[in-house]
Design a protein around this motif. Structure first.
Motif, PDB file in Angstrom:
ATOM      1  N   ALA A 236       0.947  -1.247  -0.224  1.00 15.05           N
ATOM      2  CA  ALA A 236      -0.074   0.114  -0.116  1.00 15.05           C
ATOM      3  C   ALA A 236       0.852   1.115  -0.191  1.00 15.05           C
ATOM      4  CB  ALA A 236      -1.008   0.125   1.196  1.00 15.05           C
ATOM      5  N   GLY A 237       2.041   1.054   0.703  1.00 15.35           N
ATOM      6  CA  GLY A 237       2.776   2.450   0.682  1.00 15.35           C
ATOM      7  C   GLY A 237       3.499   2.774  -0.797  1.00 15.35           C
ATOM      8  N   ALA A 238       3.663   1.713  -1.462  1.00 25.79           N
ATOM      9  CA  ALA A 238       4.042   2.173  -2.792  1.00 25.79           C
ATOM     10  C   ALA A 238       2.899   2.567  -3.643  1.00 25.79           C
ATOM     11  CB  ALA A 238       4.556   0.908  -3.203  1.00 25.79           C
ATOM     12  N   CYS A 239       1.924   2.829  -3.284  1.00 21.32           N
ATOM     13  CA  CYS A 239       0.509   3.386  -4.017  1.00 21.32           C
ATOM     14  C   CYS A 239       0.404   5.016  -3.655  1.00 21.32           C
ATOM     15  CB  CYS A 239      -0.707   2.504  -3.797  1.00 21.32           C
ATOM     16  SG  CYS A 239      -0.528   0.810  -3.993  1.00 21.32           S
ATOM     17  N   LEU A 240       1.189   5.549  -2.735  1.00 24.00           N
ATOM     18  CA  LEU A 240       0.804   6.760  -2.278  1.00 24.00           C
ATOM     19  C   LEU A 240       1.328   8.073  -2.826  1.00 24.00           C
ATOM     20  CD1 LEU A 240       1.119   5.738   1.546  1.00 24.00           C
ATOM     21  CD2 LEU A 240      -1.002   5.558   0.152  1.00 24.00           C
ATOM     22  N   GLY A 241       2.745   7.814  -3.261  1.00 23.19           N
ATOM     23  CA  GLY A 241       3.189   9.087  -3.689  1.00 23.19           C
ATOM     24  C   GLY A 241       2.865   9.817  -5.107  1.00 23.19           C
ATOM     25  N   ILE A 242       2.161   8.852  -6.076  1.00 20.24           N
ATOM     26  CA  ILE A 242       1.471   9.468  -7.195  1.00 20.24           C
ATOM     27  C   ILE A 242      -0.007   9.275  -7.049  1.00 20.24           C
ATOM     28  CG2 ILE A 242       1.151   9.287  -9.767  1.00 20.24           C
ATOM     29  CD1 ILE A 242       4.254   8.856 -10.007  1.00 20.24           C
ATOM     30  N   PRO A 243      -0.440   8.032  -6.961  1.00 22.99           N
ATOM     31  CA  PRO A 243      -2.093   7.909  -6.842  1.00 22.99           C
ATOM     32  C   PRO A 243      -2.854   8.730  -5.844  1.00 22.99           C
ATOM     33  CG  PRO A 243      -0.888   5.977  -7.508  1.00 22.99           C
ATOM     34  CD  PRO A 243       0.172   6.659  -6.938  1.00 22.99           C
ATOM     35  N   ALA A 244      -2.463   8.333  -4.660  1.00 23.92           N
ATOM     36  CA  ALA A 244      -3.034   8.967  -3.452  1.00 23.92           C
ATOM     37  C   ALA A 244      -2.791  10.317  -3.293  1.00 23.92           C
ATOM     38  CB  ALA A 244      -2.477   8.145  -2.236  1.00 23.92           C
ATOM     39  N   LEU A 245      -1.728  10.995  -3.456  1.00 26.39           N
ATOM     40  CA  LEU A 245      -1.209  12.249  -3.415  1.00 26.39           C
ATOM     41  C   LEU A 245      -2.002  13.262  -4.630  1.00 26.39           C
ATOM     42  CD1 LEU A 245       2.578  12.984  -2.203  1.00 26.39           C
ATOM     43  CD2 LEU A 245       0.364  13.086  -0.887  1.00 26.39           C
ATOM     44  N   THR A 246      -1.953  12.615  -5.627  1.00 28.88           N
ATOM     45  CA  THR A 246      -2.726  13.438  -6.774  1.00 28.88           C
ATOM     46  C   THR A 246      -4.227  13.467  -6.192  1.00 28.88           C
ATOM     47  OG1 THR A 246      -1.222  12.333  -8.523  1.00 28.88           O
ATOM     48  CG2 THR A 246      -3.555  13.128  -9.225  1.00 28.88           C
TER      49      THR A 246
END
Length: 325
Positions: free
Chosen positions: A120-130
């Motif tokens: 899940a941590g690898a989903c945060l930088g682009i998808p979740a922050l966007t």
């Protein structure tokens, strides 16, 4: 350390290589993260295909998660052993997260709550922050109706959850194969954009008024929806991408006579205050387990070519993750 890289643009199987590289040492203000996972985003495969290289060798991917195992001068040694997620790992830098180690400024390694796994941590930088910044640009969305374009895709799935958590009504677009995924995120109504007139359906769902706002992943395909009256007067369009790389015609009369706002952004270049706000909000949601993370498929680092090709096919529902360890 083991790493994947490319030294020229091209197809994944033509340019991606796997081998050993020197383990980096953190410089002043930097941390070194022993990576457990790396996120493979559409922007990563587009960069490999065609973005001009800023170094002789590129280790791809901007997102990832792992543990800090060393710090440079000026960084609190108490951060060693901290679980973190990464943003902008390979933005304006040659070496990203498709490797066992990465060094980067300590602010780009954000503490990862203990209840959130590394995938899940690898989903945060682009998808979740966007997603969270896109919703932030609307201010208070309680009681508002928002159209979410592509709610079955990674960013749209987070957008839908965040907007619903803040009290918005969400009308989503998604293909038939992704409709259930959009509904699982909380969409109130899902429009199959391949089978229905999106603007007409939105007007029908809003008693002819139109929606208060639209969050858009592809301005090129959405301009017709806007022109056909999907938005109410004084509505707002927030856009973070387009499938067309060149100029896109937009109906100025539609924008003018309806007093519409069009705002675009790219997540890599958020202002510091906006990023800090988004990270704080995201951390609060993560700590409360109030976000669902969709992991579509996982690959080993050695299978990075297959991972890139999977992202390019576009048939996986959820994020594509590399397991580094």
């Amino acid at each position: 350390m083991k790493a994947a890289w490319y030294e020229r643009n091209g197809a994944a199987r033509d340019v991606l290589e796997l081998g050993d590289m020197p383990t980096p040492t953190p410089g002043p203000g930097e941390v070194r993260v022993r990576l457990a996972t790396s996120g493979v985003n559409p922007s990563d495969v587009k960069a490999r295909r065609g973005r001009p290289l800023n170094a002789e060798r590129i280790i791809p991917h901007s997102d990832g998660a792992g543990e800090i195992d060393a710090v440079g001068p000026g960084v609190d040694h108490g951060r060693v052993g901290q679980r973190v997620w990464i943003w902008n790992g390979q933005w304006r830098r040659p070496f990203g997260t498709a490797a066992e180690m990465i060094t980067l400024p300590e602010a780009q390694a954000v503490p990862l709550p203990a209840n959130v796994d590394f995938a899940a941590g690898a989903c945060l930088g682009i998808p979740a922050l966007t997603a969270i910044h896109a919703v932030n640009l609307f201010g208070d969305v309680r009681g508002k109706t928002l159209i979410v374009i592509g709610a079955g895709a990674s960013v749209g799935h987070y957008v839908t959850q965040i907007a619903k958590a803040r009290g918005a009504r969400v009308i989503a677009t998604a293909s038939a194969s992704r409709a259930a995924h959009a509904r699982a995120a909380g969409a109130d109504f899902v429009i199959d954009y391949k089978a229905k007139d999106v603007a007409a359906t939105v007007k029908g769902l809003t008693a002819g008024k139109g929606a208060d706002g639209l969050i858009d992943m592809d301005l090129y395909s959405t301009t017709s929806i806007i022109s056909n009256g999907a938005l109410a007067p004084h509505g707002k369009i927030v856009c973070y991408g387009s499938s067309m790389q060149g100029d896109i015609p937009v109906s100025f009369p539609t924008l003018l006579w309806n007093s519409l706002t069009l705002q675009v952004f790219v997540v890599y270049e958020l202002l510091s205050k906006d990023r800090e706000t988004a990270i704080a909000q995201l951390t609060a949601m993560l700590e409360k387990n109030s976000l669902k993370h969709a992991i579509g498929e996982r690959f080993a680092l050695r299978d990075i070519i297959a991972a890139h090709e999977a992202v390019e096919r576009g048939d996986i529902i959820g994020n594509v993750i590399l397991d580094i360890a």
